[in-house]
Design an enzyme around this catalytic site. Structure first.
Site, mmCIF file in Angstrom:
data_model
loop_
_atom_site.group_PDB
_atom_site.id
_atom_site.type_symbol
_atom_site.label_atom_id
_atom_site.label_comp_id
_atom_site.label_asym_id
_atom_site.label_seq_id
_atom_site.Cartn_x
_atom_site.Cartn_y
_atom_site.Cartn_z
ATOM 1 N N ASP A 205 -19.911 101.910 -13.835
ATOM 2 C CA ASP A 205 -19.758 102.601 -13.208
ATOM 3 C C ASP A 205 -21.093 103.958 -12.851
ATOM 4 O O ASP A 205 -21.832 103.274 -13.674
ATOM 5 C CB ASP A 205 -18.592 102.943 -12.584
ATOM 6 C CG ASP A 205 -18.383 103.572 -11.136
ATOM 7 O OD1 ASP A 205 -18.456 102.746 -10.097
ATOM 8 O OD2 ASP A 205 -18.637 104.118 -10.555
ATOM 9 N N ASP A 331 -18.236 91.905 -7.027
ATOM 10 C CA ASP A 331 -17.793 93.071 -7.238
ATOM 11 C C ASP A 331 -17.768 93.670 -5.379
ATOM 12 O O ASP A 331 -19.119 93.524 -5.130
ATOM 13 C CB ASP A 331 -18.323 93.220 -7.329
ATOM 14 C CG ASP A 331 -19.004 95.152 -7.679
ATOM 15 O OD1 ASP A 331 -18.167 96.341 -7.136
ATOM 16 O OD2 ASP A 331 -19.106 95.862 -9.387
ATOM 17 N N HIS A 359 -15.187 94.288 -9.417
ATOM 18 C CA HIS A 359 -15.751 95.939 -10.314
ATOM 19 C C HIS A 359 -14.898 96.297 -11.289
ATOM 20 O O HIS A 359 -15.579 97.684 -12.473
ATOM 21 C CB HIS A 359 -15.177 96.788 -8.985
ATOM 22 C CG HIS A 359 -16.184 98.020 -9.470
ATOM 23 N ND1 HIS A 359 -17.631 98.516 -9.786
ATOM 24 C CD2 HIS A 359 -16.057 99.851 -9.828
ATOM 25 C CE1 HIS A 359 -17.836 99.536 -10.443
ATOM 26 N NE2 HIS A 359 -17.169 100.284 -10.154
#
Length: 380
Positions: A205, A331, A359
Site C-alpha cells: 500500500d 482489490d 487488498h
C-alpha cells in the site's frame, strides 16, 4: 491504506460523521440469533463429533509416530508450521514457478504443508536472506504476523517495521509533518545495518512510497524491493497525485475516508481515518473474519502530509535497485486498473499476480504470498 482522493478540497464541516451501513448491524444480529437458537439443539451432536475427531486424531498421531514422519498432515491454520527435521525427509517435487516473460496467476496451492513451507530453500545460495516488511497506511507490523511465521519457518531473518504513528509507535499521527518523519523508523534501521549487509524490502500500500524513499537513500543496502498492491511512483510524483489520476473510480474509498483537522478546520487536514464499518468491504473483502476483527482494533489514522509529498527518485540510486510488483486483482482499495497503470508507467523487473487476493494478501492469501516472496528471494 491506499489514498484515493478527489482533487476537490476535502469537506470542512461535519467531518466527524461516519458513513453508515444499515444492513451490517441487522445481518450481525440475525446471525447471532440463529447461532444461539440452534446451539442447544446441536450440543449433543457436537460432543459426539468432537469425541470421534479426537479418536481419529489420536490414531493418526500414533500411526505417524510409528512411521517416524516429522510433519502431520492435519488441516491447520493458515500460518502453518512444521517440525524441525522435516527438511531431511524425502525431497518433494518443486512447486511451479512463475513465467519470467509475463505476469502469472498464483493461488494458494492445494499441497501438503511440508511441500508449501519446505521449498528447498538453501539460504547459503541466496544473495540475501533478510526480509524487511513495511506496512501500508494505517497498518502496523502486526499485519504481517502470518508472513513472519511462514518466512521464519524457512529460516529467513525477518524484520517488521512500525512506521511513525503506526502499530505500537508512540508518535501522534496528527503531528507527522513529512515523509522523512513518517519513514524514520525504516531509514534508522537501514542506516544501522553493517557495511555490506543487504536486505529485501517489502512494501504494502502506501508502504510502497516509503520503501521508494528508502531506496533512494540506501541503494547499496537494498538488494531487491517488492511492491505489494503498493504505490510505486515516478520521480516528482506524490501518492495523492497518483490516486487522483483515477477520479470517480473508487467511490467506496471516498465513503470510507474521514479527514481529521487537529489544527483547526481552516487549515489542511492532519490525518485520514477510515470508517470501521466499511473496512471489510474496502480492505478485507476476502480475508478471514478474525483478521478483520484484529485490524478493526489495530489500525490507526494515516498522516496526511506524507501523502502530499512528491518523491525525488534518481536512476543512479532508486533505479539501481531491482523491483518486483505483486498484483492483487480483487482489490477494492487500489483497483487492479490503477496497479497496472503504475506498472506501465514505471515497469519493474517482474510482475506477479495473486489470484483471488483482496487488498491485504497477508490475510487473504498468506501461503501464496509467502511462496512468491521466497521465489523472489531466489531470483538471481
Amino acid at each position: 491504506m491506499g489514498i484515493c482522493l478527489s482533487t476537490k478540497s476535502p469537506p470542512r464541516k461535519n467531518h466527524s460523521k461516519r458513513a453508515t451501513n444499515p444492513s451490517g448491524t441487522t445481518n450481525s444480529s440475525n446471525r447471532w440469533s440463529r447461532v444461539r437458537s440452534s446451539s442447544i439443539k446441536r450440543e449433543k451432536f457436537d460432543d459426539s463429533v468432537i469425541h470421534e475427531h479426537a479418536i481419529a486424531a489420536a490414531l493418526l498421531f500414533q500411526q505417524h509416530q510409528q512411521q517416524n514422519v516429522g510433519v502431520l498432515p492435519f488441516d491447520r491454520s493458515t500460518s502453518l508450521r512444521h517440525l524441525p527435521g522435516a527438511g531431511n525427509s524425502k525431497r518433494q517435487p518443486p512447486l511451479p514457478r512463475s513465467s519470467s516473460t509475463r505476469p502469472r496467476s498464483v493461488t494458494d496451492p492445494v499441497v501438503p504443508p511440508q511441500n508449501l513451507l519446505n521449498q528447498d530453500v538453501n539460504l547459503d545460495e541466496l544473495e540475501v536472506s533478510h526480509i524487511v516488511l513495511v506496512p501500508g497506511g494505517g497498518f502496523g507490523a502486526w499485519c504481517w504476523y502470518k508472513t513472519i511465521a511462514l518466512l521464519e519457518e524457512c529460516k529467513f531473518k525477518v524484520t517488521a517495521i512500525d512506521l511513525a504513528g503506526s502499530g505500537i509507535d508512540l508518535v501522534d499521527t496528527n503531528n507527522i509533518k513529512s515523509l522523512s518523519q513518517y519513514v524514520a523508523p525504516l531509514t534508522d534501521f537501514l542506516e544501522k545495518l553493517e557495511d555490506g549487509e543487504k536486505v529485501i524490502l517489502v512494501g504494502h500500500d502506501f508502504g510502497g512510497a516509503c520503501i521508494s524513499y528508502a531506496m533512494e537513500l540506501f541503494p547499496s543496502k537494498i538488494a531487491k524491493a517488492v511492491f505489494i498492491s503498493a504505490s510505486m511512483l515516478k520521480s516528482g510524483q506524490s501518492t495523492l497525485e497518483m490516486f487522483s489520476q483515477k477520479e470517480n473510480t473508487n467511490d467506496l474509498m471516498r465513503q470510507a475516508q474521514k479527514f481529521l483537522y487537529t489544527n483547526g478546520n481552516n487549515l489542511p487536514p492532519t490525518a485520514i481515518d477510515l470508517d470501521k464499518m466499511l473496512l471489510k468491504d474496502l480492505l478485507f473483502n476476502h480475508s478471514p473474519s478474525k483478521d478483520v476483527a484484529l485490524a478493526s482494533v489495530s489500525m490507526r489514522p494515516i498522516p496526511f502530509p506524507p501523502v502530499l509529498e512528491k518523491l525525488s527518485l534518481s536512476d543512479s540510486n532508486y533505479g539501481s535497485v531491482r523491483r518486483f510488483y505483486i498484483q492483487t486483482p480483487e482489490d477494492n482499495a487500489i483497483p487492479i486498473t490503477l496497479q497496472e497503470s503504475m506498472i506501465n508507467e514505471s515497469p519493474p523487473e517482474k510482475v506477479f499476480r495473486l489470484k483471488g487476493s483482496d487488498h491485504s494478501p497477508f490475510f487473504s492469501k498468506p501461503q501464496a504470498l509467502h511462496k512468491l516472496l521466497v521465489e523472489i528471494a531466489k531470483i538471481t
